[in-house]
Scaffold this motif. Structure first.
Motif, mmCIF file in Angstrom:
data_model
loop_
_atom_site.group_PDB
_atom_site.id
_atom_site.type_symbol
_atom_site.label_atom_id
_atom_site.label_comp_id
_atom_site.label_asym_id
_atom_site.label_seq_id
_atom_site.Cartn_x
_atom_site.Cartn_y
_atom_site.Cartn_z
ATOM 1 N N PHE A 73 0.852 -1.266 -0.130
ATOM 2 C CA PHE A 73 0.034 0.061 0.113
ATOM 3 C C PHE A 73 0.923 1.202 -0.179
ATOM 4 C CE2 PHE A 73 -2.313 -3.443 2.093
ATOM 5 C CZ PHE A 73 -3.541 -3.471 1.344
ATOM 6 N N ALA A 74 0.793 2.276 -1.010
ATOM 7 C CA ALA A 74 1.133 3.553 -1.047
ATOM 8 C C ALA A 74 0.442 4.661 -0.327
ATOM 9 C CB ALA A 74 1.423 3.814 -2.328
ATOM 10 N N THR A 75 1.271 5.496 0.441
ATOM 11 C CA THR A 75 0.495 6.499 0.973
ATOM 12 C C THR A 75 1.221 7.896 0.491
ATOM 13 O OG1 THR A 75 1.794 6.777 2.929
ATOM 14 C CG2 THR A 75 0.367 5.025 3.111
ATOM 15 N N THR A 76 0.375 8.968 0.845
ATOM 16 C CA THR A 76 0.863 10.282 0.292
ATOM 17 C C THR A 76 1.965 10.999 1.218
ATOM 18 O OG1 THR A 76 -1.056 11.181 1.398
ATOM 19 C CG2 THR A 76 -1.270 10.943 -0.942
ATOM 20 N N ASN A 77 2.064 10.370 2.445
ATOM 21 C CA ASN A 77 2.804 11.207 3.303
ATOM 22 C C ASN A 77 3.793 10.061 4.164
ATOM 23 O OD1 ASN A 77 2.110 13.938 2.896
ATOM 24 N ND2 ASN A 77 0.321 13.289 4.028
ATOM 25 N N ARG A 78 3.346 8.821 4.130
ATOM 26 C CA ARG A 78 4.153 7.866 5.039
ATOM 27 C C ARG A 78 4.733 6.816 4.400
ATOM 28 N NH1 ARG A 78 -0.226 5.673 7.113
ATOM 29 N NH2 ARG A 78 -1.757 7.191 5.891
ATOM 30 N N GLY A 79 4.955 6.770 3.124
ATOM 31 C CA GLY A 79 5.804 5.704 2.397
ATOM 32 C C GLY A 79 4.674 4.621 1.984
#
Length: 339
Positions: A50-56
């Motif tokens: 899972f990719a996130t906008t702020n947390r890698g």
């Protein structure tokens, strides 16, 4: 790299309660709408990413989550897309270009080259210094394509880069059954098709603002639009699916499950956003009864949908929401990807 162990017996199935209308209340882990589960992928080993906008990045092996950030070698903690190539290498588009993971470590993959037809724009963008990569594809010949938001699309043949469409704001890429490369523009340019030499405008789609593309097992290319729902291109005809057909909102993400059902996520800016399942005949709003205390009380902005080896559907959304759906109930994993 941080491990977060899960005790399934202690997981709240709904992380909330059911109200009088039958809605399921989900408590988000973050209050900021900029905290988003942007993309998901199941790799060849069955791990979920899972990719996130702020947390890698987060990797889930069915038992625990492992957290990866810039400290572990990521180019940037803002990760927009995930792609697995034919050899099993994982590629990640970030706010600072591209990196890949070989199973042991992350390595940067710098994008070079410019579009000589648009030098003035490149001079300006190079001063900004950031290449935000929105989509990645390896075509049937083995070439790699890297879609950037402002620098165009990069073709890498294993030796050098060629840049196209640098005057467009691009979002997504797919390959049709004949090997043509399709690229979607967010700026109003619609869809462009590459014939082996150059990109030309591909007319006939319902909207000029394109969010996403997905090629299914039957070789249809599905296209998610900003204002006109979903288009399906079968190689000959383009068919639109929108509110009249039971799909409400824009088409932000597309996925096909192991049973051949199509899944669509909508990003409701002016309407509620949800996850829809299409069985070839009709649309079902799967998240219709999921209720959030934020965003006017609704789950909105479904950004990614994937399936695990057990057939569970995972839904990533704004506010750091990550849900697992087993066909009957939702399990809230949001807290597991909030640290």
């Amino acid at each position: 790299m941080k491990k977060i162990y899960i005790l399934f017996a202690l997981i709240h199935l709904f992380a909330g309660s059911q109200n009088a209308s039958g809605q399921v209340a989900i408590s988000p882990s973050y209050e900021s709408v900029t905290d988003i589960i942007m993309s998901g992928l199941k790799d060849k080993n069955g791990n979920l990413w899972f990719a996130t906008t702020n947390r890698g990045l987060y990797r889930y092996d069915g038992k625990s989550f492992v957290h990866f950030t810039e400290k572990d070698g990521l180019s940037n903690n803002e990760v927009s897309c995930i792609y697995e190539d034919k050899s099993g290498i994982l590629w990640f588009g970030t706010g600072e270009g591209v990196c890949y993971y070989d199973g042991k470590s992350f390595k940067s993959f710098p994008l070079s080259g410019i579009d000589s037809s648009n030098l003035e724009k490149y001079k300006y963008l190079n001063r900004l210094g950031k290449k935000y990569v929105t989509s990645i594809l390896q075509d049937k010949t083995g070439n790699f394509w890297f879609v950037t938001e402002s620098y165009g699309v990069y073709l890498y043949d294993g030796k050098s880069f060629t840049v196209f469409l640098s005057n467009e704001t691009l979002q997504c890429i797919s390959e049709d059954k004949t090997g043509n490369i399709l690229v979607g523009s967010w700026q109003g340019g619609g869809v462009y098709r590459y014939d082996g030499k150059t990109f030309v405008k591909f007319n006939g789609f319902s909207d000029g603002m394109i969010f996403c593309m997905f090629r299914d097992k039957a070789d249809n290319v599905w296209v998610g639009t900003r204002n006109s729902g979903i288009d399906r291109y079968d190689g000959t005809c383009i068919t639109n699916f929108s509110e009249k057909d039971g799909f409400i909102g824009d088409g932000y993400c597309i996925f096909e499950d192991s049973k051949g059902n199509m899944w669509f996520g909508s990003d409701g800016k002016f309407k509620r956003g949800d996850a829809f399942c299409y069985d070839g005949k009709s649309f079902t709003n799967i998240t219709a009864k999921v209720y959030l205390p934020l965003a006017d009380g609704f789950l909105y902005g479904v950004k990614t949908i994937i399936e695990d080896n057990a057939g569970n559907i995972w839904i990533g959304s704004r506010d750091g929401i990550l849900l697992c759906y087993d066909g009957k109930k939702f399990i809230n994993f949001s807290e597991k990807v909030s640290k």
